[in-house]
Design a protein around this motif. Structure first.
Motif, PDB file in Angstrom:
ATOM      1  N   ALA A 238       0.822  -1.214   0.000  1.00 47.54           N
ATOM      2  CA  ALA A 238       0.000   0.000   0.000  1.00 47.54           C
ATOM      3  C   ALA A 238       0.852   1.259   0.000  1.00 47.54           C
ATOM      4  O   ALA A 238       0.387   2.331  -0.403  1.00 47.54           O
ATOM      5  CB  ALA A 238      -0.923   0.006   1.210  1.00 47.54           C
ATOM      6  N   PHE A 239       2.115   1.119   0.425  1.00 49.96           N
ATOM      7  CA  PHE A 239       3.034   2.261   0.463  1.00 49.96           C
ATOM      8  C   PHE A 239       4.165   2.114  -0.554  1.00 49.96           C
ATOM      9  O   PHE A 239       5.210   2.742  -0.421  1.00 49.96           O
ATOM     10  CB  PHE A 239       3.623   2.420   1.867  1.00 49.96           C
ATOM     11  N   GLY A 240       3.954   1.270  -1.558  1.00 51.70           N
ATOM     12  CA  GLY A 240       4.959   1.097  -2.597  1.00 51.70           C
ATOM     13  C   GLY A 240       5.975   0.011  -2.304  1.00 51.70           C
ATOM     14  O   GLY A 240       6.957  -0.133  -3.034  1.00 51.70           O
ATOM     15  N   GLY A 241       5.753  -0.766  -1.255  1.00 46.64           N
ATOM     16  CA  GLY A 241       6.670  -1.847  -0.919  1.00 46.64           C
ATOM     17  C   GLY A 241       6.283  -3.162  -1.582  1.00 46.64           C
ATOM     18  O   GLY A 241       5.398  -3.205  -2.439  1.00 46.64           O
ATOM     19  N   LYS A 242       6.908  -4.240  -1.134  1.00 45.75           N
ATOM     20  CA  LYS A 242       6.704  -5.545  -1.775  1.00 45.75           C
ATOM     21  C   LYS A 242       5.953  -6.541  -0.895  1.00 45.75           C
ATOM     22  O   LYS A 242       5.764  -7.691  -1.287  1.00 45.75           O
ATOM     23  CB  LYS A 242       8.068  -6.137  -2.165  1.00 45.75           C
ATOM     24  N   ASP A 243       5.530  -6.121   0.288  1.00 43.95           N
ATOM     25  CA  ASP A 243       4.828  -7.033   1.195  1.00 43.95           C
ATOM     26  C   ASP A 243       3.322  -6.928   0.984  1.00 43.95           C
ATOM     27  O   ASP A 243       2.730  -5.870   1.198  1.00 43.95           O
ATOM     28  CB  ASP A 243       5.178  -6.688   2.643  1.00 43.95           C
ATOM     29  N   ASP A 244       2.700  -8.041   0.567  1.00 42.44           N
ATOM     30  CA  ASP A 244       1.259  -8.065   0.316  1.00 42.44           C
ATOM     31  C   ASP A 244       0.470  -8.745   1.435  1.00 42.44           C
ATOM     32  O   ASP A 244      -0.704  -9.090   1.257  1.00 42.44           O
ATOM     33  CB  ASP A 244       0.968  -8.799  -1.002  1.00 42.44           C
ATOM     34  N   THR A 245       1.084  -8.946   2.577  1.00 45.16           N
ATOM     35  CA  THR A 245       0.443  -9.708   3.650  1.00 45.16           C
ATOM     36  C   THR A 245      -0.864  -9.083   4.115  1.00 45.16           C
ATOM     37  O   THR A 245      -1.884  -9.758   4.255  1.00 45.16           O
ATOM     38  CB  THR A 245       1.401  -9.847   4.852  1.00 45.16           C
ATOM     39  N   GLY A 246      -0.874  -7.801   4.343  1.00 46.27           N
ATOM     40  CA  GLY A 246      -2.083  -7.126   4.813  1.00 46.27           C
ATOM     41  C   GLY A 246      -2.296  -7.261   6.304  1.00 46.27           C
ATOM     42  O   GLY A 246      -1.613  -8.019   6.994  1.00 46.27           O
ATOM     43  N   PHE A 247      -3.270  -6.520   6.820  1.00 45.72           N
ATOM     44  CA  PHE A 247      -3.555  -6.481   8.255  1.00 45.72           C
ATOM     45  C   PHE A 247      -4.510  -7.595   8.643  1.00 45.72           C
ATOM     46  O   PHE A 247      -5.557  -7.779   8.023  1.00 45.72           O
ATOM     47  CB  PHE A 247      -4.153  -5.119   8.623  1.00 45.72           C
ATOM     48  N   ASP A 248      -4.153  -8.343   9.677  1.00 45.43           N
ATOM     49  CA  ASP A 248      -4.990  -9.429  10.199  1.00 45.43           C
ATOM     50  C   ASP A 248      -5.263  -9.142  11.668  1.00 45.43           C
ATOM     51  O   ASP A 248      -4.352  -9.227  12.507  1.00 45.43           O
ATOM     52  CB  ASP A 248      -4.271 -10.771  10.035  1.00 45.43           C
TER      53      ASP A 248
END
Length: 341
Positions: A238-248
């Motif tokens: 969401a901020f241009g990074g590579k982590d797609d994990t998301g909030f859980d």
């Protein structure tokens, strides 16, 4: 010992002191505050006193007044006693959370998503913000005092704007957590937000206001801020990074419950900050008016959070803690001081 001068937000000059000069001023503040006991003693480490001094441009009189007010607030609000169960409802949508990564300077990162506001209670929102601030501080690594706010404006609209919440948030952040914020990144704010931010600028101390950075995904110049501050492999997409994990929320709740277990041991550990052989005083005995002056009173009357019409329990449509205040202050000369208090 020489004293250099550098531009600052308040009066055009900020005192730059040697470590010896800083320690002398810290000792003077400690002498004027007097011996303390319990949590007040733990809070008043050299690092904490230094932050209050920096927030007041190393003016001992004003720093003492600020510190006394903070001690009084902590004694009444008891932020260290807030637990996950007390704020879990506020946290459900992921409107504020601490990430599991830090920035390149080791600073704790708080993500804020004002469009995910799920409460109309200012009191509840501020309580959750205080919990998040305490948790972020609890997780700061050694020799790091500050945190980063990452504010995501996706889905943000006019209904999320509230000057009242902004005022109260600014009051808590600037008065109760001085020099804790290192940087605030406003990520993709809509055009209508900019004039609002200009309007609330008087609520923010200039030193704080100058630490806010606007970043736009389609602007390579501002995108470079993200590359300079974060490891993109760990940064959220969401901020241009590579982590797609998301909030859980379930995983986050477990993290916070584990963190809550650390709090009692911190606030009961031994600390002897005062060398003055006098019986320690309680927080209730601290006189807040003893170091005030007319200029301080004027500032207090017009400061964030002093609005007589502000009812902490009132219901209203709210933005979150997005536009508050924030700073880029990586080399403040405080490395080596205890990071927590």
């Amino acid at each position: 010992m020489s004293v250099d001068l550098k531009k600052t937000a308040s009066n055009g000059h900020e005192r730059m002191l040697s470590s010896e000069e800083q320690q002398a001023l810290i000792n003077e503040v400690r002498r004027l505050i007097g011996p303390l006991s319990g949590k007040a003693s733990i809070y008043c480490s050299d690092a904490s006193i230094a932050r209050h001094l920096r927030a007041r441009n190393w003016n001992v009189k004003k720093a003492v007044k600020m510190l006394k007010q903070t001690l009084k607030w902590r004694a009444e609000y008891k932020p260290e006693e807030i637990r996950w169960e007390d704020v879990a409802q506020e946290a459900e949508t992921g409107k504020i959370y601490r990430t599991d990564y830090v920035d390149k300077h080791g600073r704790t990162v708080l993500v804020m998503r004002p469009s995910r506001q799920n409460s109309k209670s200012i009191k509840g929102q501020v309580k959750y913000l205080v919990y998040c601030m305490e948790n972020a501080i609890l997780n700061l690594p050694p020799q790091q005092e500050q945190m980063v706010w990452l504010i995501d404006f996706q889905g943000f609209n006019l209904s999320h704007i509230s000057v009242r919440v902004t005022r109260e948030t600014a009051h808590v952040l600037q008065d109760q957590y001085p020099e804790r914020l290192g940087l605030a990144i406003l990520y993709n704010p809509p055009k209508f937000f900019e004039p609002f931010f200009t309007m609330v600028k008087p609520l923010l101390e200039p030193k704080t206001y100058n630490k806010v950075k606007f970043v736009y995904a389609d602007d390579n110049n501002t995108k470079k801020i993200m590359e300079d501050v974060f490891d993109l492999d760990h940064l959220e997409s969401a901020f241009g990074g590579k982590d797609d994990t998301g909030f859980d929320i379930n995983k986050y709740a477990e993290r916070m419950k584990e963190d809550d277990k650390k709090i009692p041991s911190f606030w009961t550990r031994e600390n002897s900050p005062s060398s003055v052989p006098v019986a320690p005083q309680s927080l209730d005995s601290i006189k807040l008016d003893s170091d005030s002056d007319p200029s301080d009173n004027e500032k207090r009357e017009s400061s964030p959070g002093s609005d007589p019409d502000l009812d902490p329990g009132m219901d209203t449509e709210i933005t979150n803690h997005n536009h508050e205040n924030v700073l880029v202050n990586q080399g403040d000369g405080s490395a080596g001081l205890d990071n927590m208090h």
